[in-house]
Design a protein around this motif. Structure first.
Motif, PDB file in Angstrom:
ATOM      1  N   GLY C 115       1.761  -1.001   4.134  1.00  0.00           N
ATOM      2  CA  GLY C 115       0.643  -1.135   3.210  1.00  0.00           C
ATOM      3  C   GLY C 115       0.816  -2.240   2.195  1.00  0.00           C
ATOM      4  O   GLY C 115      -0.149  -2.679   1.572  1.00  0.00           O
ATOM      5  N   GLU C 334      -4.828   5.982   0.981  1.00  0.00           N
ATOM      6  CA  GLU C 334      -3.480   5.596   0.585  1.00  0.00           C
ATOM      7  C   GLU C 334      -2.776   6.741  -0.139  1.00  0.00           C
ATOM      8  O   GLU C 334      -1.563   6.736  -0.278  1.00  0.00           O
ATOM      9  CB  GLU C 334      -3.555   4.365  -0.324  1.00  0.00           C
ATOM     10  CG  GLU C 334      -2.236   3.646  -0.477  1.00  0.00           C
ATOM     11  CD  GLU C 334      -2.447   2.256  -1.051  1.00  0.00           C
ATOM     12  OE1 GLU C 334      -2.772   1.344  -0.269  1.00  0.00           O
ATOM     13  OE2 GLU C 334      -2.299   2.084  -2.266  1.00  0.00           O
ATOM     14  N   HIS C 362       1.372   3.421   5.222  1.00  0.00           N
ATOM     15  CA  HIS C 362      -0.014   3.731   5.548  1.00  0.00           C
ATOM     16  C   HIS C 362      -0.134   4.621   6.778  1.00  0.00           C
ATOM     17  O   HIS C 362      -1.187   4.738   7.353  1.00  0.00           O
ATOM     18  CB  HIS C 362      -0.814   2.446   5.753  1.00  0.00           C
ATOM     19  CG  HIS C 362      -1.324   1.858   4.477  1.00  0.00           C
ATOM     20  ND1 HIS C 362      -2.241   0.849   4.426  1.00  0.00           N
ATOM     21  CD2 HIS C 362      -1.040   2.173   3.178  1.00  0.00           C
ATOM     22  CE1 HIS C 362      -2.504   0.546   3.154  1.00  0.00           C
ATOM     23  NE2 HIS C 362      -1.779   1.336   2.384  1.00  0.00           N
TER      24      HIS C 362
END
Ligand SMILES: Nc1ncnc2c1ncn2[C@@H]1O[C@H](COP(=O)(O)OP(=O)(O)OP(=O)(O)O)[C@@H](O)[C@H]1O
Ligand SMILES: Nc1ncnc2c1ncn2[C@@H]1O[C@H](COP(=O)(O)OP(=O)(O)OP(=O)(O)O)[C@@H](O)[C@H]1O
Ligand SMILES: [Mg+2]
Ligand SMILES: [Mg+2]
Lengths: 269, 354, 419, 309, 278
Positions: C115, C334, C362
């Motif tokens: 992420g 998230e 993620h």
């Protein structure tokens, strides 16, 4: 003309190509049973188009008959397919030969007998064509595409004869043939006409020969019939003589002398 | 105003050889360009740009390139996707391997690489003809599909084999927003369309067409088949290659070889034939037909509120699409461009029927 | 109906493929996605917010997918599940610009787990790398320890596309670690002819063969395995090769074949019973009733479920009962935390493992099980596998960093994460 | 050695199956000069019809007999293919007489789209199976001669035999009958064929029906192998190199081409593939065909391409 | 057309005398040419020559090998035996486009126009060898390429005027009647400003008036530009009137060669081709 025994009666047809080009502007003509009728006329006059209209081959050229009627022995035939017409005995020899390129000469001829189911008859017809055109016999095993122009022309004519037609639409049969053969072709036409009562409608540029062999003639210019009459009287007509036979008052001119003068056809200007 | 060319007498051959000899046409094209360059950027929505106009322009460009080969030179190709891919991947490599390579430079180099590959695959055309050639060009298609998957050097060793580009700009202007992308594509397309039109109306184009219509006769009047065919392959694959670059860089941004699969090749061939073989305008008509029609068809049941499942809609779209192709071919085998010109011809005669 | 939407709905664009070469697999997946959305609407929405949705047919083609995306984008989508790796690639660049999160459950770009670089990608529950890792662990277990893999030969029969190639780096790394030989056998898409591949399998006699296929390639592979006499017990598939369409036509001949099971299946769970009642019995089912609970149906269901959970999470922060923007949903994705308790509430108790995402991770979970085909149904095996972080993470980091440099993206810093 | 032979056999049998599809292309091309891109779609359509009718008919009529179900389904599917041929001729081909090859090719692409949509709308787009009792388990032969024996797929063997039989029958049909000659005439020149009384419409219905029959057989064999689903239509792509290698106009060419391509691609994939990282068979087949064409531009048995002034 | 159709008046012509004044040296000398296709012997050991500025006709029955002869001259066919001297130089194996480069142009028996192009474009292709601009110049068009196009267009317009086909310049040739197509084909050949022009039955399918036109064009070209012409034609009226010398082929063999009057009197020729008058 004797109209009692009409085989083909074309009545005021108009033909349009591609939805835009009006090519025939009301053509009427008749072919009595057992006669030879010639359509004469210059380049682009509409001879081929007329024949196509009769044999119904216009569709493939994106043309259509928009007005008028075509009758075969009183039956309307505009909506029949070309093969129906062949079954009724009307076959066309197309301008520009159109032999089946990949087939041999003999296969071409046999393909012409498609509508004929009788094996003996086919063999006899094949023999007949070979006697008419001995040249074809010697070339029988070559692919049509590899024969000479004249040989292809003979093949195209021979192929049409294979179907036992009652009526043949001949489009420029003399084209590309040696003079001797031209004469022979017309002898064949006469022969078939006399012996087998086949009628002919022929479009021809070789006016001299055409008028000599036919009974009746039409002259087309610009999509209209401009003159018609017995072949004999046409041949004697001064205009016809000058423009279609190349004979003026003082006899035939040499092609060398025509060089520097030129007159338009009277009915065009 | 009546659509007539009467009274518009050409006083010079230059005037007669203009792309649009009729004044009304020139006016129409001028207006069209005005709309394309000025009105559209102001009025168009993002969806219109990204989903309709940009793909339309790029595919029209590719179709244009293909049309040079198929429509003008008569060499049927089913490997267009391959040449697009070559353009895209070559440009990508020029981009990542040479520092500071500008987008335009990469695009042209990509096009040139496609040219080289195109000419290479064009060589068999000197011997192989017609449908045999068409199927043989599939060799190019499958080979490039494979090569860009298998040879990791081409993808700069990306693990998955898919690649992407970012930060496009032309002379410092970023090509990021849909409008910028649209204008960039539009400009490129206009330039190439003009060049292609010029090629096709001069000796080069006549050579191609001569080869297409009858190659033996063309040779007899002094046209070298080798030269004519290979230039057609070269020009065609150059344009197709550039279209590939645009498709990858501008439209997709990230791509894998499947973006240039055989379906793409077929799609482009559709466009060319439906639009009109041997017509520059045809490429645009064809692209519009093939890009826009399915989108519209897709939405029709939705807009009408007819409850159809996604699958059914999609099948119906297929069916209607196929039927329309056949319908247009029957109406006019020479494509929409021909239909258009017949329409104009009728207009010229109007109100008289013939 | 392909759409149901009103003003003030939370919009879920549903990219699907119900036609083309991959339709048999795409259809149950799409139906699962749709049914769950309908289920939520039938049960009152997300804290009262109804979900508006619209399907768009991609046919598995990237350009069609992009077109769908552009078309649906204007409706302010909460997130998008492209349902195809190729489309995911194409959208990965567009999503950040348009602020639409990409949910790619079990597929997509393996590196997008990171992420820090891929702010908008969410390969929830697993990527091709975690899948490959789990498969190797499973083989290790079968052999009695990963070290027993030494000297063994493992073949990978894969779909020749980015999808099929993704696991290769991980497998190569594992091969290096444990000393087994990796044989790569690509199958040209769509994979209708695999004779050469399976002749090679027969020639090389690998101890195990991993199947990385999609669509018709799977069933053809199984049939060829039968035709070349390769024992099905030694054949293991990824989770995209382990659904009903893949084995249906092979039937009893595929008995013994196993594949990863990313998600549970069957109709026993509370959730499924409820869906059958509230959606199908109400005549609202997207597909046939028999399909409910099938492997790919469940996968679609899970995607919608996690998306809905993300919206819920976002609402908890940005305001209950409000329509969330793409950015807010991204935050929700998230900060997902589907723990055992929540799983129970969702009606899947004991069937899935907790999922917890973070700024850097993620994916949220790498747990996966194996299921085996017994000739008529898929039988779930009890063991859970987790991907080995020490193997995966360095690979992910390396790939993500490379992507970041290529794309001139800066890694997100702590402040970005906190926001 | 054993493995080599096995590969060879595998290739031969795969090749026979390609021939079966190639046959459809050749038939229509030979008979009308149309390169029928819809052949793949026809295979799918026929297979879908077969699979679904075999499933539905017993339900409708309430009996449970696999053979009877298959026979009835075959009959219905074949009837459907004839109707299809008739419709295609009426609505499409008859209106495109005398057009250039590329226009007709395009029309078949349109037909192909239409059929894809229609087939799936009527019959669904899931995977369906055709069970005509093809043996699935492999057979081991010559175990004494080679170490490990030779593994032969019985299913492929049966399929290859059926394909060979069909191809032979059609080859004879073309070579020996008057219709065969008429078909070739039509392919050369639609208009001239019409002018001598060959009924294009009937010829086309016949040919498309025969091609439909070939598609049905191919669909059954491939469908029982792969399962009936959309991908079946893509198998046509594998048949294209076969068609051009054998020659677009030659039925025997389709067989020999199939065998060459089949063997060529299997051997290449297995013995060369590893040097290139595998997956080369698809383009190798095309490159092989291309190579052949460079030597013989009309394919192995194709009619010589005529260019003459 | 038969001999007996030809009134005596024509025969007063004395072509030899006329030729004496304008005819120059041998430009094309064919020596012992033999050509066969598989088993078919199209040409057997044929020798003849063509002189500068003359109109040389080839006649003979169908399938005699006339067209094949033309194909040999411009490199479409390659004879198995024999030598071809063009302007004194022996030609080895040669491709058609090289013949074109040497100034040999021709028309075809089966019209070989470019069907998809307009009359104007068809004739423009004839000037192909004289155009020098490259691909890039064409793509840019403005400037050099445009100048060149226009310069050549002027030449082509001259040809169009000469052949009196102004009104069809923009028509696609496919839609033209046969006779006009033949004329356009001649135009294409003329546009190349050839010094040797090969005409394969240019007057087939034309009526007398059109033939007269065609003769006029041929004679004018021959007169004004001094173009040497090799002509195949089945119309004996035309052949005998306008040619300087005639060669007669039969089944691939040469059976006669000379001025028209000689040929006309030749027994072999009469038997094989002309036929006895009846
Ligand atoms: N397929 C076509 N499409 C458009 N126009 C055509 C087509 N065929 C013929 N024409 C036009 O129709 C007119 C008549 O042509 P047609 O071929 O009937 O003439 P013709 O009398 O047979 O001439 P020729 O003696 O040269 O054969 C011509 O002006 C020609 O341009
Ligand atoms: N490419 C070829 N392949 C095979 N045979 C050929 C080929 N070209 C010509 N021939 C044969 O050679 C012979 C001569 O043909 P050619 O075309 O030269 O005749 P021609 O004198 O022009 O006749 P025509 O007056 O009928 O046009 C013919 O018998 C023909 O079949
Ligand atoms: Mg005519
Ligand atoms: Mg000749």
């Amino acid at each position: 003309m004797d109209t009692s025994n009409l085989l083909l009666n074309v009545n005021g047809i108009e033909v349009i190509y591609n939805h835009v080009a009006l090519v025939l502007k009301g053509v009427s003509l008749q072919v009595p049973e057992g006669r030879i009728v010639a359509i004469l006329g210059g380049n682009g006059a509409g001879k081929t188009t007329t024949l196509r209209a009769v044999s119904n081959l216009l569709k493939g050229e994106r043309g259509e008959v928009t007005k008028g009627t075509i009758e075969l022995k009183g039956e309307r035939v505009e909506s029949l397919s070309p093969s129906d017409l062949v079954r009724r005995g009307v076959v066309q020899v197309m301008e520009g030969r159109h032999c089946f390129a990949h087939l041999t000469i003999e296969e071409n001829l046999l393909a012409g007998a498609y509508t004929c189911r009788d094996k003996g008859q086919i063999a006899a017809n094949l023999d007949k064509v070979y006697t008419y055109f001995p040249r074809l016999k010697t070339r029988r095993a070559s692919q049509a595409a590899y024969t000479s122009g004249g040989e292809q022309q003979m093949c195209a004519i021979g192929r049409a004869l294979m179907s036992n037609p009652r009526m043949v639409l001949l489009d420029e049969p003399s084209m590309g043939l040696a003079p001797q053969i031209v004469e022979e072709v017309f002898e064949i036409v006469k022969d078939l006409n006399v012996k087998e009562k086949v009628s002919f409608l022929l479009a021809e540029q070789n006016t001299m020969v055409a008028l000599r062999y036919s009974d009746f003639g039409y002259i087309v210019e610009n999509g209209r019939i401009v003159m018609e009459g017995e072949a004999k009287s046409l041949a004697d007509n001064e205009d016809v003589k000058e423009f279609y036979l190349g004979i003026s008052g003082e006899g035939r001119k040499s092609f060398r002398d025509v060089k520097h003068y030129r007159r338009r056809k009277r009915w065009l200007s | 105003m009546l659509y007539r060319e009467n009274g518009q007498f050409k006083t010079s051959y230059a005037a007669d050889q203009q792309i649009f000899p009729i004044a009304q046409d020139r006016l129409a094209i001028g207006l069209l360009l005005l709309v394309a360059f000025v009105v559209m950027p102001m009025a168009g929505s993002e969806y219109l740009f990204r989903a309709v106009l940009i793909p339309f322009l790029i595919l029209a460009l590719a179709a244009l390139g293909l049309n040079i080969l198929v429509g003008y030179c008569g060499q049927i190709s089913l490997g267009t996707g391959a040449f697009m891919a070559v353009g895209a991947y070559a440009a990508y490599n020029f981009m990542v391997r040479i520092d500071g390579m500008p987008l335009i430079g990469a695009m042209l180099l990509g096009g040139l690489t496609a040219t080289v590959v195109g000419v290479l695959f064009g060589v068999p055309s000197l011997r192989i003809k017609g449908l045999y050639l068409a199927v043989a060009t599939l060799a190019a298609q499958f080979f490039t599909d494979w090569a860009f998957l298998r040879i990791s050097w081409f993808t700069n060793n990306s693990t998955s084999g898919s690649v992407s580009v970012a930060g496009l700009n032309v002379f410092g202007l970023p090509i990021e927003s849909p409008v910028a992308k649209y204008l960039f594509c539009l400009t490129v397309v206009c330039v190439f369309a003009l060049a292609a039109k010029n090629l096709t109306r001069t000796a080069t184009g006549r050579q191609w067409m001569a080869i297409r219509d009858m190659d033996v006769a063309a040779a007899v009047i002094g046209i070298r088949p080798v030269y004519a065919k290979l230039t057609a392959f070269a020009v065609s694959s150059f344009i197709v290659g550039v279209a590939g670059v645009l498709w990858a860089f501008v439209h997709l941004g990230a791509w894998e070889p499947a973006a240039f699969s055989i379906d793409r090749s077929f799609q482009l061939l559709f466009m060319v034939i439906i639009g009109g073989l041997g017509s520059i305008m045809g490429a645009f008509f064809g692209a519009a037909f093939i890009v826009v029609l399915p989108i519209i068809l897709d939405q029709v049941p939705h807009l009408l509120g007819i409850p159809l499942s996604t699958a059914t809609t999609s099948h119906l779209v297929h069916m209607i699409f196929g039927a329309l192709i056949v319908f247009f071919l029957i109406a006019e085998p020479h494509g929409l461009a021909k239909l258009w010109s017949i329409g104009k011809q009728k207009l010229r005669l109007w109100p008289f029927p013939h | 109906p392909v759409a149901a939407q009103q003003e003030g709905d939370q919009f879920f664009p549903l990219l699907v493929y119900r036609t083309g070469a991959y339709a048999p697999n795409g259809t149950p997946w799409a139906n699962g996605k749709q049914d769950y959305v309908k289920y939520i609407n039938a049960t009152g929405g997300i804290n009262g917010v109804k979900i508006g949705w619209e399907e768009c047919e991609t046919g598995y083609a990237t350009d069609k997918g992009v077109e769908c995306y552009e078309r649906l984008k204007s409706k302010k989508p909460s997130m998008i599940d492209p349902q195809a790796t190729g489309i995911t690639f194409a959208l990965t660049d567009k999503a950040p610009v348009d602020k639409v999160p990409l949910v790619t459950l079990g597929y997509g770009l393996a590196a997008s787990q990171d992420g820090g670089v891929f702010k908008w990608n969410f390969p929830l529950m697993g990527s091709y790398w975690t899948a490959a890792d789990a498969l190797i662990q499973h083989l290790g277990k079968k052999e009695g320890g990963l070290d027993k893999l030494k000297g063994k030969k493992i073949a990978l029969v894969y779909h020749d596309s980015p999808f099929g190639k993704e696991p290769i780096p991980l497998l190569q790394k594992r091969a290096q670690m444990h000393g087994f030989e990796l044989v790569l056998l690509p199958v040209t898409a769509p994979g209708v002819e695999q004779k050469a591949t399976w002749l090679q399998v027969r020639q090389q006699r690998p101890d195990y063969t991993l199947l990385w296929g999609w669509g018709v390639m799977n069933s053809t592979a199984l049939k060829e395995a039968v035709a070349t006499g390769y024992p099905r017990e030694k054949l293991l598939g990824v989770w995209w090769s382990g659904a009903e369409p893949d084995v249906k036509d092979v039937g009893a001949n595929a008995k013994g074949y196993s594949a990863l099971a990313l998600n549970p299946h069957g109709t026993d769970s509370v959730l499924i019973k409820d869906i059958l009642k509230k959606v199908h019995d109400a005549g609202n089912g997207a597909g046939p009733r028999e399909e409910v609970g099938s492997v790919l149906y469940m996968r679609g269901l899970l995607i919608s479920m996690l998306s809905v959970e993300a919206v819920r999470t976002a609402q908890a922060k940005f305001g209950k009962g409000k329509v969330m923007t793409g950015e807010q949903v991204r935050w929700g994705l998230e900060n997902l935390n589907v723990d055992e308790k929540r799983i129970g509430e969702l009606g899947l108790a004991g069937l899935i493992r907790p999922i917890k995402t973070s700024c850097n991770d993620h994916m949220g979970s790498t747990s996966v099980r194996i299921h085996s085909w017994d000739g008529t149904t898929w039988k779930m095996q009890p063991d859970w596998y987790e991907a080995d972080k020490s193997v995966i993470d360095p690979l992910v980091k390396e790939a993500a960093d490379k992507y970041a440099t290529d794309k001139q993206i800066k890694r997100r810093d702590a402040s970005d994460c906190a926001a | 050695m054993g493995f080599f032979l096995e590969t060879l056999f595998g290739g031969l049998m795969a090749g026979m199956l390609y021939s079966l599809i190639a046959l459809g292309f050749v038939l229509i091309y030979k008979a009308s000069g149309v390169f029928n891109f819809a052949q793949g779609a026809m295979v799918l359509f026929a297979a879908l019809a077969m699979a679904r009718f075999a499933e539905w008919i017993p339900k409708w009529l309430g009996f449970d007999n696999l053979i009877l179900a298959n026979l009835l389904a075959f009959g219905v599917a074949m009837a459907l293919m004839v109707v299809l041929a008739w419709v295609i001729e009426r609505l499409c081909l008859s209106k495109l007489v005398n057009q250039e090859g590329i226009t007709l090719l395009m029309a078949t692409l349109g037909i192909s789209y239409f059929l894809d949509g229609l087939g799936q709308t009527l019959f669904g787009n899931d995977i369906y199976s055709i069970n005509v009792g093809m043996p699935k388990e492999p057979a081991m032969i010559l175990e004494g001669t080679f170490q490990g024996g030779l593994l032969i797929s019985k299913e492929d063997l049966v399929a290859a035999l059926i394909a060979a039989g069909l191809v032979l029958a059609l080859a004879l049909f073309f070579q020996k009958t008057t219709t065969g000659r008429a078909l070739r005439a039509v392919a050369d020149d639609h208009q001239a064929a019409q002018s001598i009384g060959i009924p294009l419409n009937r010829i086309w219905v016949i040919v498309w029906s025969v091609a439909g029959f070939a598609a049905l057989v191919a669909g059954i064999i491939w469908g029982s192998k792969l399962g009936v689903q959309f991908s079946l239509s893509l198998v046509a792509l594998k048949a294209l190199p076969v068609v051009i290698l054998g020659g677009l106009t030659s039925v025997p060419g389709a067989i020999l081409g199939g065998l060459i391509i089949g063997v060529g691609e299997k051997l290449s994939e297995i013995y060369l593939g590893s040097f290139f990282g595998g997956g080369i068979e698809i383009w190798f087949a095309y490159v092989l065909a291309l190579g052949f064409l460079l030597v013989r531009p009309q394919g192995l048995f194709g009619e010589k391409i005529i260019d003459r002034v | 057309m038969m001999m007996n159709d030809m009134p005596q008046a024509v025969q007063a012509q004395e072509p030899t005398q006329v030729s004496g004044r304008r005819i120059g040296d041998v430009v094309l000398d064919l020596q012992n040419i033999s050509l066969s296709f598989g088993g078919v012997k199209a040409l057997t050991n044929i020798s003849f020559d063509v002189r500068e500025h003359e109109i040389r006709s080839i006649i003979g029955p169908n399938g005699a090998g006339k067209s094949s002869m033309l194909n040999v001259i411009n490199g479409v066919y390659h004879p198995q035996e024999g030598r071809i001297l063009f302007r004194g130089e022996e030609r080895r194996r040669m491709e058609p486009h090289m013949a074109a480069a040497q100034g040999i142009a021709r028309t075809f028996q089966n019209i070989a126009l470019f069907k998809g192009m307009s009359v104007l474009d068809n004739i423009m292709t004839g000037r192909n060898l004289k155009m020098k601009c490259g691909l890039l110049a064409h793509a840019l068009y403005w400037g050099r390429a445009q100048k060149e196009e226009i310069a050549h267009r002027v030449k082509v317009e001259e040809v169009i005027d000469f052949l009196e086909i102004q009104d069809i310049r923009k028509t696609p040739v496919g839609a033209l009647p046969y006779g006009l197509q033949k004329r356009v084909e001649l135009g294409r050949a003329l546009a190349a400003e050839p010094n040797l022009l090969l005409l394969d039955e240019p007057m087939a399918g034309m009526n007398v008036e059109e033939k007269q036109d065609m003769c006029r064009f041929i004679l004018d070209v021959n007169d004004q530009f001094g173009t040497t012409i090799v002509l195949i034609e089945h119309d004996m009226g035309v052949v005998m009137d306008i040619s300087d010398r005639v060669v007669v082929l039969d089944y691939g063999k040469k059976i006669g060669d000379g001025v028209p009057d000689e040929v006309r009197a030749n027994e072999d020729v009469i038997r094989a081709y002309l036929g006895t008058s009846h």
